[in-house]
Design an enzyme around this catalytic site. Structure first.
Site, PDB file in Angstrom:
ATOM      1  N   HIS A 211       0.828  -1.217   0.000  1.00 38.39           N
ATOM      2  CA  HIS A 211       0.000   0.000   0.000  1.00 38.39           C
ATOM      3  C   HIS A 211       0.859   1.263   0.000  1.00 38.39           C
ATOM      4  O   HIS A 211       0.367   2.342  -0.343  1.00 38.39           O
ATOM      5  CB  HIS A 211      -0.973  -0.013   1.184  1.00 38.39           C
ATOM      6  N   GLU A 351     -11.769   0.785  -4.619  1.00 36.10           N
ATOM      7  CA  GLU A 351     -10.798   0.860  -3.504  1.00 36.10           C
ATOM      8  C   GLU A 351     -11.184   1.890  -2.444  1.00 36.10           C
ATOM      9  O   GLU A 351     -11.162   1.522  -1.259  1.00 36.10           O
ATOM     10  CB  GLU A 351      -9.386   1.147  -4.037  1.00 36.10           C
ATOM     11  N   HIS A 371     -13.141  -1.158   5.768  1.00 34.16           N
ATOM     12  CA  HIS A 371     -12.069  -1.293   6.764  1.00 34.16           C
ATOM     13  C   HIS A 371     -12.386  -0.439   7.997  1.00 34.16           C
ATOM     14  O   HIS A 371     -12.197  -0.870   9.130  1.00 34.16           O
ATOM     15  CB  HIS A 371     -10.732  -0.814   6.179  1.00 34.16           C
ATOM     16  N   HIS A 407     -12.417  -8.755   2.240  1.00 37.56           N
ATOM     17  CA  HIS A 407     -11.811  -8.737   0.909  1.00 37.56           C
ATOM     18  C   HIS A 407     -12.428  -9.782  -0.015  1.00 37.56           C
ATOM     19  O   HIS A 407     -12.408  -9.622  -1.227  1.00 37.56           O
ATOM     20  CB  HIS A 407     -10.288  -8.854   0.992  1.00 37.56           C
TER      21      HIS A 407
HETATM   22 CU1  CUO Z   1      -4.993  -4.084   1.203  1.00 34.99          CU
HETATM   23 CU2  CUO Z   1      -8.119  -3.700   2.088  1.00 34.99          CU
HETATM   24  O1  CUO Z   1      -6.656  -3.162   0.797  1.00 34.99           O
HETATM   25  O2  CUO Z   1      -6.357  -4.031   2.678  1.00 34.99           O
END
Ligand code: CUO
Length: 691
Positions: A211, A351, A371, A407
């Site tokens: 990320h 996303e 999340h 996910h």
């Molecule tokens: Cu990597 Cu949800 O995108 O954790």
């Protein structure tokens, strides 16, 4: 290998002891620091050894302009899934990126370090080091050494702290923290059978790093970024499901009814900072709640919001187009000669990356908000003054079983789209005049029989936490691993001239939860990419041998501060070397294989040869290459190096019939000459591996 120069070392030391002020000299007497001069950065250069570094304190205008970077409180979790925190990261990264040379960056970074949130600081500095051309030889230290408390339970760190304080300072001994595979759970709950994998330091560091390389909202628009968000996460799910089947758990179920409680809780036992502030825990059967915190900078969000976004996204997927902010249709197709592929457009919108989403106000922020809602479900209105749970941070989220359920839902949205795409044709799949005759994997004198077990890796906790003693404190982590092996592939090129080809290798379990050999659609989402590489086939028979550690998805093992100080880094002007040892993005090598079963578990290797002429992507000469982990991380400053849709050929439903052949299984596809399916066994030894 050449050692780091002092500037690079100073930059490295900024990652150490993130919760301690820089201007607090440590071990002054031993190191002989002169604190009368402007000692700004004082840090370890190794366990038990102290180094004083003088850095000019900067008070120039740039430091007055930190913008949102000051809005994330120190000592609290920094969450890239929260938009206000992403804004803070953008502002701090902008300040760092504007610096002119490494010394300038060190001075600016050192001067702001004690003003900003610790996780934010490490993120922004790492972001900058990855992207600054003049730092292309620099390596990032393993995030576990900067933040041991995010990986190892507080209890174990506290034991070490107590021991360090009792030690005889004249003869400091190394203190070892052992952290084993039973980690934070018992076997009472079935989900915990796979906690050794979820809580592995390598996958969590990988996720943090990924990320960092592909961030949302940071003005980073890398080639096929949205598609890679889909592919990297779907591959992590394939690997998780292989692991689950290895321990007799069924594949992960998507979390899609957000009005039902989440059955599995998670108790991380980790701390956010060195004052013992804990990450939030979630009880079993906790319901998701509307987000009502006033102190995070994020506007209130309702479960209804994510339900509406899901519905709009699915409308777009099933209609075949999304709608941009002017109300114009944006068509979704993967077979496009120019512009973005459909999967890329959907990835950016799900996303979501607000700058890249086709219509952020309309399609919203579905994945990130999921999340957030989960991370705060135990205390959605801050009534209990609890911190967020581990789902809120990219370095810790993969520990929690619900990460995979969330996910899986996100992946299901992508699969809804993928199943609208036309099946691959014979022309897409076959490669005339090339026949794979034989495939095998070899370890020692065993063929097609691989072995997994446990290994140990050491990190220095004393780089990240201040034990206030001269003792080196080592973390000794036991983790799943495998015996390294080689692929042997025998291919015949029936042409008279050499040809360049791509070799694609995948692995999947052969049988489902019921012990049945899987059909194509049952097995489709379990195929994990193992390797992808280009070779030249000479006319006639070719014997290709490839080592498991040369995988296109993995990165070599995590570098410690000590490794980097010793001089492990990229070598300018040496593309091969640079390809293998740069960037550190990639799946951990030690988890390349799933665990398998003590009595052996049946897997299948799928090897496919395709025409490199069709696969290749025109590249501008790249000054900086990240060759390892390229399938998950791309190549910095360059296009994603495979023109096929990511996951090819398993990303779509197969044609019912190809030529004369009905296609109901991967074995049917392997009737094509350029594809080979090989049964192998993976046996878990449950003992330490001797390598
Ligand atoms: Cu990597 Cu949800 O995108 O954790």
């Amino acid at each position: 290998m050449s050692a780091l120069n002092q500037t690079e070392k100073n930059l490295l030391y900024l990652f150490e002891k993130p919760y301690e002020p820089l201007d607090r000299p440590r071990g002054v007497d031993e190191a002989g620091c002169d604190i009368a001069t402007p000692v700004f950065l004082s840090s370890h250069s190794g366990p038990g050894v102290e180094t004083c570094v003088s850095v000019l304190k900067r008070t120039d205008a740039v430091l007055a302009n930190l913008g949102a970077a000051l809005t994330v409180p120190k000592g609290k979790p920094f969450s890239f899934f929260l938009r206000p925190h992403r804004r803070a990261a953008k502002d701090l990264c902008d300040v760092f990126m504007e610096t002119k040379e490494p010394e300038d960056l060190i001075q600016v970074a050192a001067s702001v370090r004690d003003k900003v949130n610790e996780g934010l600081f490490a993120y922004a500095l790492a972001f900058t080091i990855i992207r600054k051309p003049e730092l292309r030889q620099m390596r990032l230290p393993a995030v576990i050494e900067t933040f041991p408390g995010w990986f190892v339970p507080q209890e174990e760190l506290t034991h070490a702290l107590v021991k360090a304080n009792k030690e005889n300072r004249q003869q400091p001994e190394t203190i070892i923290i052992e952290h084993g595979p039973d980690f934070s759970s018992t076997t009472i709950k079935a989900e915990h059978r796979v906690s050794y994998w979820r809580e592995d330091y390598g996958i969590n560091s990988h996720h943090w790093h990924w990320h960092l390389v592909y961030p949302a909202s940071m003005g980073v628009n890398r080639d096929r970024k949205g598609e890679l968000f889909f592919y990297m996460h779907t591959q992590m799910l394939a690997r998780y499901d292989m692991e689950r089947l290895s321990v007799d758990l069924r594949r992960v179920q998507k979390l899609e009814n957000w009005r039902q409680p989440i059955p599995d809780g998670y108790f991380p036992k980790l701390t956010v900072n060195n004052s013992g502030r804990a990450w939030g825990s979630r009880q079993d059967n906790t319901p998701l709640m509307d987000f009502r915190r006033r102190n995070s900078g994020l506007d209130f969000v309702d479960i209804t919001d994510i339900e509406i976004w899901r519905s709009r996204l699915l409308d777009g997927i099933h209609q075949g187009f999304m709608v941009d902010r002017e109300g114009k249709p944006v068509h979704l197709r993967d077979d496009v000669a120019s512009g973005k592929r459909g999967i890329d457009i959907i990835g950016d919108a799900i996303e979501a990356d607000p700058e890249l989403s086709v219509n952020f106000p309309y399609y919203g922020d579905l994945h990130n908000t999921g999340h957030v809602l989960i991370a705060f479900s135990h205390d959605p209105d801050y009534a209990h003054k609890e911190e967020m749970g581990v789902m809120g941070d990219t370095a810790t989220a993969m520990r929690d079983p619900v990460f995979y359920r969330w996910h899986k839902f996100v992946d299901d949205m992508f699969q809804e789209y993928k199943l609208t795409q036309p099946p691959y044709t014979l022309e897409d799949l076959q490669l005339p005049d090339v026949k794979v005759e034989r495939v095998g994997v070899v370890w020692g004198d065993q063929s097609n029989s691989l072995v997994t077990g446990w290994s140990v890796k050491e990190f220095e906790a004393s780089r990240g936490l201040d034990f206030n003693a001269g003792n080196p404190v080592l973390l000794r982590l036991t983790h799943l691993d495998h015996q390294p092996f080689n692929y042997h592939i025998m291919v015949v090129n029936k042409k008279q001239e050499p040809i360049q080809v791509t070799v694609r290798i995948f692995l999947a379990p052969r049988e489902n939860e019921l012990g049945e050999t899987m059909e194509f659609m049952d097995q489709r989402l379990l195929w994990a990419e193992m390797n992808k590489f280009t070779v030249q086939l000479e006319p006639g028979s070719n014997d290709i041998v490839r080592a498991s550690k040369e995988s296109s998805v993995t990165s070599p093992s995590e570098l410690t501060f000590r490794d980097i100080e010793k001089g492990q880094r990229g070598t300018p002007g040496s593309p091969d070397k640079a390809e293998f040892d740069f960037c550190r993005c990639g799946w951990p090598q030690h988890l390349l294989l799933p665990r398998g079963k003590p009595g052996g578990m049946a897997f299948q290797l799928f090897v496919m040869i395709t025409d490199f002429e069709k696969d290749k992507v025109p590249q501008t000469p790249s000054s900086r290459r990240c060759g390892n982990g390229v399938s998950f991380c791309g190549i910095l400053d360059a296009q994603y190096p495979d023109s096929r849709p990511m996951g090819f050929p398993f990303d779509r439903r197969p044609a019912p019939v190809l030529g004369e052949q009905r296609i109901t299984s991967a074995a049917d596809l392997a009737t094509l000459d350029n594809i080979f399916l090989q049964d192998i066994t993976i046996t878990f030894t449950n003992s330490n591996l001797e390598k």
